[in-house]
Design a protein around this motif. Structure first.
Motif, PDB file in Angstrom:
ATOM      1  N   ARG A 129      72.260 123.024 -32.426  1.00  0.00           N
ATOM      2  CA  ARG A 129      73.156 124.134 -32.267  1.00  0.00           C
ATOM      3  C   ARG A 129      74.046 124.377 -33.392  1.00  0.00           C
ATOM      4  N   PRO A 130      74.915 125.702 -33.476  1.00  0.00           N
ATOM      5  CA  PRO A 130      75.795 126.039 -34.388  1.00  0.00           C
ATOM      6  C   PRO A 130      76.940 124.913 -34.690  1.00  0.00           C
ATOM      7  N   GLY A 131      77.068 124.400 -35.683  1.00  0.00           N
ATOM      8  CA  GLY A 131      77.923 123.501 -36.022  1.00  0.00           C
ATOM      9  C   GLY A 131      77.223 122.185 -35.982  1.00  0.00           C
ATOM     10  N   GLY A 132      76.169 122.165 -35.564  1.00  0.00           N
ATOM     11  CA  GLY A 132      75.133 120.822 -35.535  1.00  0.00           C
ATOM     12  C   GLY A 132      74.848 120.470 -36.988  1.00  0.00           C
ATOM     13  N   ALA A 133      74.447 118.869 -37.067  1.00  0.00           N
ATOM     14  CA  ALA A 133      74.391 118.557 -38.574  1.00  0.00           C
ATOM     15  C   ALA A 133      73.024 117.690 -38.685  1.00  0.00           C
ATOM     16  N   LEU A 134      72.523 118.124 -39.738  1.00  0.00           N
ATOM     17  CA  LEU A 134      71.065 117.305 -40.324  1.00  0.00           C
ATOM     18  C   LEU A 134      71.651 116.256 -41.183  1.00  0.00           C
ATOM     19  N   ALA A 135      71.427 114.932 -41.115  1.00  0.00           N
ATOM     20  CA  ALA A 135      71.693 113.761 -42.041  1.00  0.00           C
ATOM     21  C   ALA A 135      70.381 113.187 -42.426  1.00  0.00           C
ATOM     22  N   VAL A 136      70.020 113.202 -43.474  1.00  0.00           N
ATOM     23  CA  VAL A 136      69.132 112.290 -44.153  1.00  0.00           C
ATOM     24  C   VAL A 136      69.592 111.150 -44.942  1.00  0.00           C
ATOM     25  N   PHE A 137      69.124 109.893 -44.610  1.00  0.00           N
ATOM     26  CA  PHE A 137      69.700 108.709 -45.453  1.00  0.00           C
ATOM     27  C   PHE A 137      68.555 107.920 -45.621  1.00  0.00           C
ATOM     28  N   SER A 138      68.776 106.933 -46.749  1.00  0.00           N
ATOM     29  CA  SER A 138      67.887 105.928 -46.860  1.00  0.00           C
ATOM     30  C   SER A 138      68.242 104.630 -47.813  1.00  0.00           C
ATOM     31  N   ASN A 139      67.980 103.545 -47.652  1.00  0.00           N
ATOM     32  CA  ASN A 139      68.190 102.516 -48.187  1.00  0.00           C
ATOM     33  C   ASN A 139      67.577 102.450 -49.484  1.00  0.00           C
ATOM     34  N   ASP A 140      68.150 102.527 -50.738  1.00  0.00           N
ATOM     35  CA  ASP A 140      67.645 102.319 -51.903  1.00  0.00           C
ATOM     36  C   ASP A 140      68.102 101.067 -52.608  1.00  0.00           C
ATOM     37  N   PRO A 141      67.254 100.527 -53.706  1.00  0.00           N
ATOM     38  CA  PRO A 141      67.488  99.322 -53.927  1.00  0.00           C
ATOM     39  C   PRO A 141      68.832  99.569 -55.186  1.00  0.00           C
ATOM     40  N   ASP A 142      69.712  98.702 -55.149  1.00  0.00           N
ATOM     41  CA  ASP A 142      70.951  99.008 -56.206  1.00  0.00           C
ATOM     42  C   ASP A 142      70.582  98.247 -57.343  1.00  0.00           C
ATOM     43  N   LEU A 143      70.285  99.344 -58.314  1.00  0.00           N
ATOM     44  CA  LEU A 143      69.774  98.717 -59.513  1.00  0.00           C
ATOM     45  C   LEU A 143      70.729  98.109 -60.404  1.00  0.00           C
ATOM     46  N   GLU A 144      72.024  98.096 -60.062  1.00  0.00           N
ATOM     47  CA  GLU A 144      73.204  97.576 -60.730  1.00  0.00           C
ATOM     48  C   GLU A 144      72.895  96.085 -60.595  1.00  0.00           C
ATOM     49  N   TYR A 145      72.347  95.720 -59.764  1.00  0.00           N
ATOM     50  CA  TYR A 145      71.990  94.139 -59.759  1.00  0.00           C
ATOM     51  C   TYR A 145      70.689  93.836 -60.721  1.00  0.00           C
ATOM     52  N   GLY A 146      71.037  93.096 -61.655  1.00  0.00           N
ATOM     53  CA  GLY A 146      70.146  92.780 -62.615  1.00  0.00           C
ATOM     54  C   GLY A 146      68.651  92.494 -62.137  1.00  0.00           C
ATOM     55  N   TRP A 147      68.599  91.373 -61.211  1.00  0.00           N
ATOM     56  CA  TRP A 147      67.347  90.942 -60.774  1.00  0.00           C
ATOM     57  C   TRP A 147      66.445  91.980 -59.973  1.00  0.00           C
ATOM     58  N   ILE A 148      67.230  92.953 -59.436  1.00  0.00           N
ATOM     59  CA  ILE A 148      66.683  94.011 -58.675  1.00  0.00           C
ATOM     60  C   ILE A 148      65.895  95.155 -59.505  1.00  0.00           C
ATOM     61  N   ALA A 149      66.846  95.317 -60.507  1.00  0.00           N
ATOM     62  CA  ALA A 149      66.398  96.361 -61.723  1.00  0.00           C
ATOM     63  C   ALA A 149      65.137  95.582 -62.398  1.00  0.00           C
ATOM     64  N   GLU A 150      65.246  94.564 -62.620  1.00  0.00           N
ATOM     65  CA  GLU A 150      64.030  93.639 -63.343  1.00  0.00           C
ATOM     66  C   GLU A 150      62.687  93.678 -62.309  1.00  0.00           C
ATOM     67  N   GLN A 151      63.041  93.569 -61.186  1.00  0.00           N
ATOM     68  CA  GLN A 151      61.908  93.618 -60.351  1.00  0.00           C
ATOM     69  C   GLN A 151      61.267  95.024 -60.307  1.00  0.00           C
ATOM     70  N   GLY A 152      62.324  96.018 -60.132  1.00  0.00           N
ATOM     71  CA  GLY A 152      61.777  97.359 -60.140  1.00  0.00           C
ATOM     72  C   GLY A 152      60.974  97.794 -61.367  1.00  0.00           C
ATOM     73  N   ARG A 153      61.286  97.098 -62.642  1.00  0.00           N
ATOM     74  CA  ARG A 153      60.595  97.262 -63.617  1.00  0.00           C
ATOM     75  C   ARG A 153      59.282  96.564 -63.815  1.00  0.00           C
ATOM     76  N   ARG A 154      59.151  95.459 -63.111  1.00  0.00           N
ATOM     77  CA  ARG A 154      57.895  94.905 -62.943  1.00  0.00           C
ATOM     78  C   ARG A 154      57.053  95.543 -62.075  1.00  0.00           C
ATOM     79  N   LEU A 155      57.444  96.176 -61.062  1.00  0.00           N
ATOM     80  CA  LEU A 155      56.563  96.850 -60.187  1.00  0.00           C
ATOM     81  C   LEU A 155      55.980  97.884 -60.721  1.00  0.00           C
TER      82      LEU A 155
END
Length: 245
Positions: A129-155
């Protein structure tokens, strides 16, 4: 690896997907309400690409009058099993099985990248409807955590930069302007649960060469890093909301 083969890979693993993929924090839905400009309670909502209903169930808990839209039979069957009170229709974002102007809110949780924006954006405009909303969201790995960033690089070293697919709408697209909010959160789970979650990504479901060896090596590495067998899985939820003029 084609989009079609990625999409087909989830059905046989639907129960594992439902059991190990992360949910979403309450703060995400607070932010969604703020950007949409109306409360979720009572909002006529469709959750598209609902999968097994992880986000759909959270929307219903917040009082949204939500229907799930899911094209894949295996995922839809798991959604029905876990959320029997949530209405479900089969379809996808490129051709929504919904009446024009019938919705207050249209959501895509971890599913926008399965659509063709040249089709899904006009479809969103049609059903809101007019005034209605489209919302797009996703859980992305937080690369500020060292072990998560390192795992991403290995992948990426093992399988290339395309292992994690999660496209988002542009800031301005199809006559819609998206506001962006980042919501950080984390959960503490066992190494085994983390690996089970990792194995639900299409890279592993589709049987890429070396995928199982990677998981075995990752188990040994993480158990060496975390002697208690527990990791803090950290996420940044990328939330994008556009209000239909």
């Amino acid at each position: 690896m084609t989009d079609a083969s990625r999409a087909r890979s989830f059905g046989p693993a639907a129960a594992r997907y439902a059991g190990h993929r992360p949910s979403y924090p309450p703060e995400l839905f607070d932010a969604l309400e703020q950007l949409a400009g109306f409360p979720l309670a009572g909002a006529r909502t469709a959750d598209v690409g609902a999968g097994t209903g992880i986000a759909t169930a959270r929307l219903r808990e917040r009082g949204a009058r939500v229907v799930a839209v899911e094209p894949a039979e295996g995922m839809a069957a798991e959604l029905r099993l876990r959320n029997p009170r949530i209405p479900l229709v089969r379809g996808d974002g490129n051709r929504l099985p919904l009446a024009g102007g019938s919705l207050d809110l249209l959501t895509y949780a971890q599913s926008w990248h399965w659509t063709d924006p040249a089709r899904s954006v006009p479809e969103a405009v049609r059903v809101l409807r007019p005034g209605g909303a489209l919302a797009v969201f996703s859980n992305d790995p937080d690369l500020e955590y060292g072990w998560i960033a390192e795992q991403g690089r290995r992948l990426e070293a093992a399988f290339g930069p395309g292992w994690y697919v999660n496209e988002r709408p542009q800031r301005s697209q199809g006559g819609l302007d998206f506001a962006v909010r980042a919501v950080r959160w984390s959960r503490r789970i066992s190494v085994e649960a983390h690996l089970a979650k990792l194995s639900t990504h299409s890279l592993f479901l589709i049987g890429r060469p070396g995928a199982q060896d990677f998981l075995a090596a990752e188990r040994e590495r993480l158990l060496g890093l975390f002697s208690d067998g527990v990791v803090e899985e950290a996420y940044v939820v990328d939330l994008r909301v556009a209000v239909r003029p």
